[in-house]
Design a protein around this motif. Structure first.
Motif, PDB file in Angstrom:
ATOM      1  N   SER A   1       0.822  -1.212   0.000  1.00  0.00           N
ATOM      2  CA  SER A   1       0.000   0.000   0.000  1.00  0.00           C
ATOM      3  C   SER A   1       0.857   1.264   0.000  1.00  0.00           C
ATOM      4  CB  SER A   1      -0.931   0.004   1.215  1.00  0.00           C
ATOM      5  OG  SER A   1      -1.784  -1.123   1.208  1.00  0.00           O
TER       6      SER A   1
ATOM      7  N   THR B   1      -2.694   3.880  -5.963  1.00  0.00           N
ATOM      8  CA  THR B   1      -3.719   4.191  -4.968  1.00  0.00           C
ATOM      9  C   THR B   1      -4.554   5.388  -5.411  1.00  0.00           C
ATOM     10  OG1 THR B   1      -2.347   3.344  -3.167  1.00  0.00           O
ATOM     11  CG2 THR B   1      -4.117   4.853  -2.567  1.00  0.00           C
TER      12      THR B   1
ATOM     13  N   LYS C   1      -6.008  -2.285  -2.489  1.00  0.00           N
ATOM     14  CA  LYS C   1      -6.563  -3.015  -1.347  1.00  0.00           C
ATOM     15  C   LYS C   1      -6.588  -4.512  -1.618  1.00  0.00           C
ATOM     16  CE  LYS C   1      -9.501   0.645   0.594  1.00  0.00           C
ATOM     17  NZ  LYS C   1      -8.959   0.569   1.970  1.00  0.00           N
TER      18      LYS C   1
ATOM     19  N   ALA D   1      -2.995  -5.775  -1.434  1.00  0.00           N
ATOM     20  CA  ALA D   1      -2.504  -5.786  -0.061  1.00  0.00           C
ATOM     21  C   ALA D   1      -3.074  -6.957   0.729  1.00  0.00           C
ATOM     22  CB  ALA D   1      -2.840  -4.468   0.629  1.00  0.00           C
TER      23      ALA D   1
END
Length: 287
Positions: A53, A60, A68, A71
């Motif tokens: 992240s 992002t 997300k 991750a």
């Protein structure tokens, strides 16, 4: 001979209760050090999350959902290690107490020992394997963890963290249930993997995972303070995790262990129905 690759739901429920009995009978020092190692192992995944992240600022900004998902893409590392993680014990110990296999006081004793063991392992990992080795002390990672602390523990309201805690351990305990139900290692990993992946990607609050990431942010001088972390994040996520675990464990006892006695599985509801169907009574044979 049973050749199925999974246990039946009643068998999974029994296995979870027996796990709690075994943990109850484990020496306290062993329980503590298993919990320490569990905190370390979980923190490996937490560090992976922060690296993905924190190192994907451009992605992002354009596709936060993809980050997300990436991750959350981490294999549970404690699958076959037999360690003690608080979140699963929040489910299995009340199950065993309900069925009177262990005394009620085992719940606060075990949860306290495992809580502090997980905390020690998480803090060790944050300090030694994340800060002092330099992995998280340079940008973009240092800047990200500080921003992460704000969005995770400062901006949300107490009730929001509490609700996220419920969602987190609901999924974690589903993962534990599925892992116990699978009979071989690869199936266990896959069964556990997907619910964990979902809870990480959704941003739910895992009290032990937060023991790594949020103290790490404080070590790197974020806006979060120890008082605020304990008062707002730790307590809220812990209570939420307890309720999330109960939402999986208590229905399991009600559905599958309603006529199960403390000595073992005895006429579990589904098995009882199967026996009645396959073995007619004397009156039915006469008729």
């Amino acid at each position: 001979m049973d050749t199925s690759s999974t246990l039946k739901p009643a068998e999974v429920a029994v296995a979870l209760v027996e796990q709690a009995v075994a943990k109850h009978n484990t020496r306290y020092d062993k329980t503590f050090f298993k919990a320490v190692l569990a905190g370390v192992m979980l923190s490996f995944g937490g560090l992976f999350d922060l690296i993905i992240s924190g190192g994907s600022a451009g992605l992002t900004a354009s596709n936060p959902g993809i980050v997300k998902v990436l991750a959350g893409f981490r294999i549970p590392r404690w699958t076959r290690y037999g360690l003690d993680l608080l979140t699963s014990n929040l489910m299995i110990f009340p199950m065993a107490v309900w069925k009177r296999r262990i005394p009620w006081w085992s719940i606060p004793v075990n949860w306290t020992i495992v809580f502090f063991g997980n905390l020690v392992g998480s803090l060790f990992f944050a300090a030694i394997l994340s800060k002092y080795d330099g992995l998280m002390t340079v940008d973009p990672y240092a800047a990200y963890i500080k921003t992460f602390a704000v969005s995770k523990a400062i901006t949300p309201g107490w009730y929001q963290i509490f609700l996220r805690g419920i969602g987190c351990n609901w999924l974690v305990c589903v993962a534990v249930w599925q892992g116990v139900g699978a009979k071989e290692t690869f199936s266990k990993i896959i069964a556990i993997w997907f619910p964990i992946w979902v809870f990480v990607a959704c941003g739910f609050d895992h009290v032990v995972a937060n023991m790594f990431s949020l103290p790490l942010s404080m070590m790197l001088q974020s806006e979060l303070t120890p008082d605020l972390y304990i008062r707002k994040s730790l307590i809220a996520s812990l209570i939420g995790n307890i309720i999330g675990g109960l939402f999986v464990g208590m229905p399991a006892v009600y559905f599958y262990l309603g006529d199960w006695h403390a000595g073992g599985l005895r006429d579990a509801e589904e098995a009882h129905i199967e026996r009645k169907t396959s073995n007619p009574s004397d009156s039915e044979r006469t008729a």
